[in-house]
Design an enzyme around this catalytic site. Structure first.
Site, mmCIF file in Angstrom:
data_model
loop_
_atom_site.group_PDB
_atom_site.id
_atom_site.type_symbol
_atom_site.label_atom_id
_atom_site.label_comp_id
_atom_site.label_asym_id
_atom_site.label_seq_id
_atom_site.Cartn_x
_atom_site.Cartn_y
_atom_site.Cartn_z
ATOM 1 N N TRP A 325 48.090 29.462 40.417
ATOM 2 C CA TRP A 325 46.755 29.831 40.874
ATOM 3 C C TRP A 325 46.180 28.753 41.800
ATOM 4 O O TRP A 325 44.990 28.713 42.034
ATOM 5 C CB TRP A 325 45.825 30.035 39.677
ATOM 6 C CG TRP A 325 46.119 31.279 38.904
ATOM 7 C CD1 TRP A 325 45.513 32.498 39.036
ATOM 8 C CD2 TRP A 325 47.104 31.451 37.874
ATOM 9 N NE1 TRP A 325 46.056 33.411 38.164
ATOM 10 C CE2 TRP A 325 47.028 32.802 37.432
ATOM 11 C CE3 TRP A 325 48.031 30.613 37.275
ATOM 12 C CZ2 TRP A 325 47.852 33.316 36.430
ATOM 13 C CZ3 TRP A 325 48.860 31.122 36.271
ATOM 14 C CH2 TRP A 325 48.768 32.459 35.857
ATOM 15 N N CYS A 361 48.356 37.628 37.592
ATOM 16 C CA CYS A 361 48.279 38.618 36.512
ATOM 17 C C CYS A 361 48.872 39.971 36.875
ATOM 18 O O CYS A 361 49.561 40.584 36.061
ATOM 19 C CB CYS A 361 46.844 38.766 36.020
ATOM 20 S SG CYS A 361 45.697 39.518 37.203
ATOM 21 N N HIS A 420 41.308 41.354 35.598
ATOM 22 C CA HIS A 420 42.520 40.846 34.957
ATOM 23 C C HIS A 420 43.393 42.049 34.613
ATOM 24 O O HIS A 420 42.898 43.090 34.179
ATOM 25 C CB HIS A 420 42.194 40.041 33.699
ATOM 26 C CG HIS A 420 43.407 39.474 33.033
ATOM 27 N ND1 HIS A 420 44.384 38.798 33.720
ATOM 28 C CD2 HIS A 420 43.818 39.500 31.732
ATOM 29 C CE1 HIS A 420 45.335 38.416 32.891
ATOM 30 N NE2 HIS A 420 45.017 38.839 31.684
ATOM 31 N N ASP A 443 49.771 41.216 26.904
ATOM 32 C CA ASP A 443 49.435 40.458 28.108
ATOM 33 C C ASP A 443 50.472 39.360 28.316
ATOM 34 O O ASP A 443 50.640 38.483 27.475
ATOM 35 C CB ASP A 443 48.036 39.841 27.963
ATOM 36 C CG ASP A 443 47.483 39.316 29.284
ATOM 37 O OD1 ASP A 443 48.266 39.184 30.236
ATOM 38 O OD2 ASP A 443 46.272 39.036 29.340
ATOM 39 N N ASN A 483 34.706 42.923 25.514
ATOM 40 C CA ASN A 483 33.441 43.289 24.867
ATOM 41 C C ASN A 483 32.640 42.113 24.347
ATOM 42 O O ASN A 483 31.759 42.284 23.509
ATOM 43 C CB ASN A 483 33.697 44.272 23.720
ATOM 44 C CG ASN A 483 32.500 45.165 23.452
ATOM 45 O OD1 ASN A 483 31.573 45.236 24.264
ATOM 46 N ND2 ASN A 483 32.504 45.848 22.319
ATOM 47 N N TYR A 606 40.022 34.514 41.432
ATOM 48 C CA TYR A 606 39.772 35.769 40.712
ATOM 49 C C TYR A 606 39.761 35.559 39.202
ATOM 50 O O TYR A 606 39.289 36.390 38.435
ATOM 51 C CB TYR A 606 40.807 36.833 41.097
ATOM 52 C CG TYR A 606 42.110 36.764 40.347
ATOM 53 C CD1 TYR A 606 42.325 37.530 39.208
ATOM 54 C CD2 TYR A 606 43.127 35.911 40.757
ATOM 55 C CE1 TYR A 606 43.514 37.456 38.520
ATOM 56 C CE2 TYR A 606 44.318 35.844 40.078
ATOM 57 C CZ TYR A 606 44.507 36.613 38.952
ATOM 58 O OH TYR A 606 45.682 36.540 38.264
#
Length: 774
Positions: A325, A361, A420, A443, A483, A606
């Site tokens: 990144w 990602c 993401h 993930d 959430n 991002y």
């Protein structure tokens, strides 16, 4: 030479029948011309009369036969058995035909006919056929036969990695067994059953034959292997998916869409998953082997998915992709330049497990989709906009300000990513309470460790929705992503912090995946969370927070009668132009209100990590009762042109305090500068085996030159992925590239292209091409 001895093999009368002795061996000594001839004695004359064929009288030639003739006595002849001679020959296997061609019944019925190559690729819990050629017909009364299949470096019957498959009269479900379904001379056809819990992977096959009398067994090893996959078509398999259209999408579709950008500016890019492409199945099996997971664990999709999540990133186990990144990709490929999993997986396999550079990602997610679909686990790429990264397991996203309401950067370790991308995969969860099967979040992007390894999931989406974060695996982290509430804290004069504001709708928006059977975007936010602000959603958040590191964070909210919101026109600002947004401040009370809004815009990766602030200002605002004011906010191109990083994202932070009520106003809005698409236009008819072309057009949106532009082009069934070096492209210039290729597969195909250069990323395009047979 004198005394030269020859051995002559012939056939005696005794040895004409099966089971008789071998031919008589006759030894002769040959004398050459000039040697002294011996006189013929009485015994020899008698013998010559009795057996003239062996002892002929000497003639005028120069050779003579000596009087020494040695016969080797044959053993006693075996009894003659004429009618059952084939049953006495030891049974053995001459060859094995796994009936594994792409057009075979096996591959068609097991939905594996799309995989490249002619290996036997089958799905567990389903019958398959094979043919054996024997040295004689099989006799069930006297012959025995069984199959052995083995997987892993140390196959063991107790671990299910060495399976002995017996012949049975009738096949039953849920077990390994074989039945002869057809006999034709020396050929037999077997129907073989496998259980729905069979270990997935590469098996070697051997066939063992013997007799019921207990003779030594003979074993024939098949020259071809068997690949066993998960079976979403089998009701008893834990990955069973009860919808044919969904199976076509989530298992058989080799292309898809991955979403990116911001919630108000959602972008989409086509991704070639390519799970059936040459070399991909081998690469996926190599990943499982390299993971050091015991082969016995490869029957459980929970284990397999967890290992895949770990192995797709190279953070701690030399997995497939190196995450980067930093913005510097000079020694690898920019993450934005990839548009396919095929090149990545084949490169990883061909270099014996050297991690490929670089991924972010969406690349991790695209490769994960490929591997899971290839192994037979239904999977899809999922994008979450405004995705929180909770670093302290508080299950809240915390933002800290000093006494002057300036952000305290070193404390703001929690971040909210513009977007993401992770994955959903489908399976039952017998390890969890009922109701938690179905879609599971996984993930592969390395963010936080799970049990000491960079991986995440599978986490039940139903558990995430209800706030049951105590259910494995890694449910708290995914819950916070979609959430968590955004809690604002202000430092007091004594150094402590007070909660000054909370945003209950700041995280987890427009959760997106490709729709079944089309290229449309499907919003699946409702699967991950209840309706924002509903009583069920609040209960889930407060339930989850009780298991976090700040269980007492929720207090009685203060009265709020002033709101601040940021809006943008249409698709939002475009790269190369001034960025304009609207700040809407609304007074919902019957009294006047005054505040000063502090604004700061910063360049942002991002991932939600801020690079630096590029503009700050203060805006005094006075509101009449029930008044709404709109403030036009502008960021000139000259202020951001040299500051942008990947994704061209920016964050506008607003904060202030209402003078009359001390209400805190806070808002963070992310936006991106939209980049142009690559326009791809097919030229000519799309026919298998016939050359066609496609024109790729790009216009530089910036007023300055793009340096070192490279195009990457690929189309499954159209052409292999490759790079085209374009070089420099001047400001506002247009470049057109014509690609010539020969389609190899019929049906709907996608030609995908992307642009890679330092100054501009996330530029890509796709053309839909329907290829017909000649």
């Amino acid at each position: 030479m004198p005394g030269e001895r020859l051995t002559v093999r012939g056939t005696s009368e005794i040895g004409r029948f099966p089971g008789a002795a071998p031919p008589t061996r006759v030894e002769l000594t040959i004398h050459h011309q000039g040697e002294k001839k011996q006189e013929e004695g009485g015994c020899r004359r008698w013998f010559r009369k009795m057996c003239p064929c062996c002892c002929k009288r000497q003639n005028s030639t120069s050779y003579d036969v000596t009087d020494k003739v040695e016969f080797t006595k044959p053993p006693n002849p075996a009894p003659l058995i004429m009618e059952k001679e084939t049953n006495e020959t030891k049974l053995s296997v001459c060859s094995v035909d796994l009936l594994s061609s792409k057009t075979s019944q096996n591959r068609q019925e097991h939905h594996t006919d799309l995989y490249h190559g002619d290996e036997l690729i089958i799905r567990r819990g389903q019958t398959f056929q094979m043919e054996l050629e024997l040295n004689r017909p099989f006799n069930a009364d006297t012959d025995k036969l069984h199959l052995d299949i083995k997987t892993g470096s140390l196959p063991m019957v107790s671990k299910g990695t060495h399976v002995i498959i017996p012949l049975v009269e009738d096949l039953e479900d849920l077990r390994w067994e074989a039945k002869i379904v057809q006999e034709n001379g020396n050929k037999v056809k077997l129907s073989v059953n496998s259980p729905c819990t069979a270990v997935v992977g590469l098996y070697g096959l051997s066939v063992t034959t013997s007799s019921l009398k207990g003779e030594d067994a003979t074993t024939h090893n098949s020259s071809k292997n068997i690949v066993m996959l998960f079976n979403p078509w089998c009701e008893e398999d834990s990955v069973f998916l009860d919808d044919e259209e969904e199976r076509k999408e989530y298992v058989l579709n080799d292309t898809g869409r991955i979403y990116y950008g911001t919630e108000k500016q959602i972008g989409a890019r086509t991704w070639n998953f390519g799970q059936f492409h040459e070399g991909i199945l081998e690469a996926c099996l190599f990943i499982l082997e390299k993971s050091d997971m015991p082969p016995s664990g490869q029957g459980d999709p929970v284990n397999v998915v967890r290992v895949v999540s770990s192995m797709i990133n190279a953070q701690d186990d030399l997995g497939v992709l190196v995450g980067n990144w930093s913005g510097d990709y000079s020694d690898g490929v920019s993450p934005a330049a990839w548009s396919s999993s095929v090149e990545i997986l084949r490169k990883y396999h061909s270099t014996n497990g050297t991690p490929v550079s670089y991924g972010q990602c969406w690349v991790f997610s695209g490769v994960t989709t490929t591997v899971l679909r290839c192994l037979g686990i239904p999977a899809r790429s999922v994008t979450n906009f405004q995705s929180a990264h909770d670093t302290d397991v508080s299950l809240t996203t915390d933002v800290y300000f000093d006494v002057d309401m300036e952000p305290i950067d070193h404390l703001n370790s929690d971040s909210v990513w513009n977007f993401h991308v992770w994955n959903d995969c489908w399976m039952a969860r017998p390890d969890l309470p009922p109701g938690n099967g179905g879609w599971q979040a996984v993930d592969s992007t390395p963010q936080e460790t799970s049990q000491g390894t960079f991986r995440c999931g599978p986490a039940s989406v139903n558990a995430i929705r209800s706030g049951q974060v105590y259910l494995k695996h890694d449910t708290p982290f995914v819950f916070a992503e979609v959430n968590s509430d955004k809690i604002y804290w202000q430092r007091n004069l004594d150094g402590t912090f007070s909660q000054i504001h909370s945003e209950k709708k700041a995280v987890g928006h427009c959760i997106s995946t490709k729709a079944v059977g089309s290229d449309e975007r499907a919003d699946i936010t409702h699967l991950y969370k209840h309706q924002e602000g509903s009583e069920e959603e609040r209960i889930a958040v407060e339930t989850a927070s009780r298991y976090g590191s700040k269980p007492d964070v929720y207090s009685t909210p203060m009265a709020e009668d002033v709101s601040v919101e940021v809006k943008m026109e249409g698709e939002g600002p475009r790269m190369g132009a001034d960025a304009q947004l609207s700040i809407v401040v609304k007074n919902m009370s019957s009294q006047p209100r005054r505040t000063t809004l502090h604004s700061q815009v910063a360049v942002m990766y991002y991932t939600g990590v801020l690079k630096n602030a590029i503009k700050k200002e203060q805006m005094p605002v006075e509101l009449l009762p029930n008044e709404e004011k709109t403030i036009e906010w502008l960021l000139p191109y000259q202020q951001y042109q040299n500051q942008l990083v990947d994704q061209a994202a920016l964050m506008l932070t607003l904060s202030g305090r209402v003078s009359e009520t001390q209400q805190v106003l806070a808002n963070q809005t992310t936006f991106r500068l939209r980049t142009p698409d690559l326009n791809i236009t097919p030229v000519g008819e799309a026919i298998v085996g016939k050359e066609m072309a496609a024109k790729i057009t790009f216009t530089n949106p910036l007023p300055r030159t793009l340096k070192g532009v490279v195009f990457r082009v690929e189309g499954l069934g159209l052409q292999k992925g490759h790079e085209v070096v374009v070089g420099d492209v001047g400001g506002h210039s247009t470049v057109t590239l014509t690609e010539h290729f020969i389609p190899t597969q019929p049906g709907p195909r996608k030609l995908v292209a992307s642009l890679d250069c330092k100054q501009l990323t996330q530029v890509h395009g796709v053309a839909d091409i329907v290829v017909v047979e000649q």
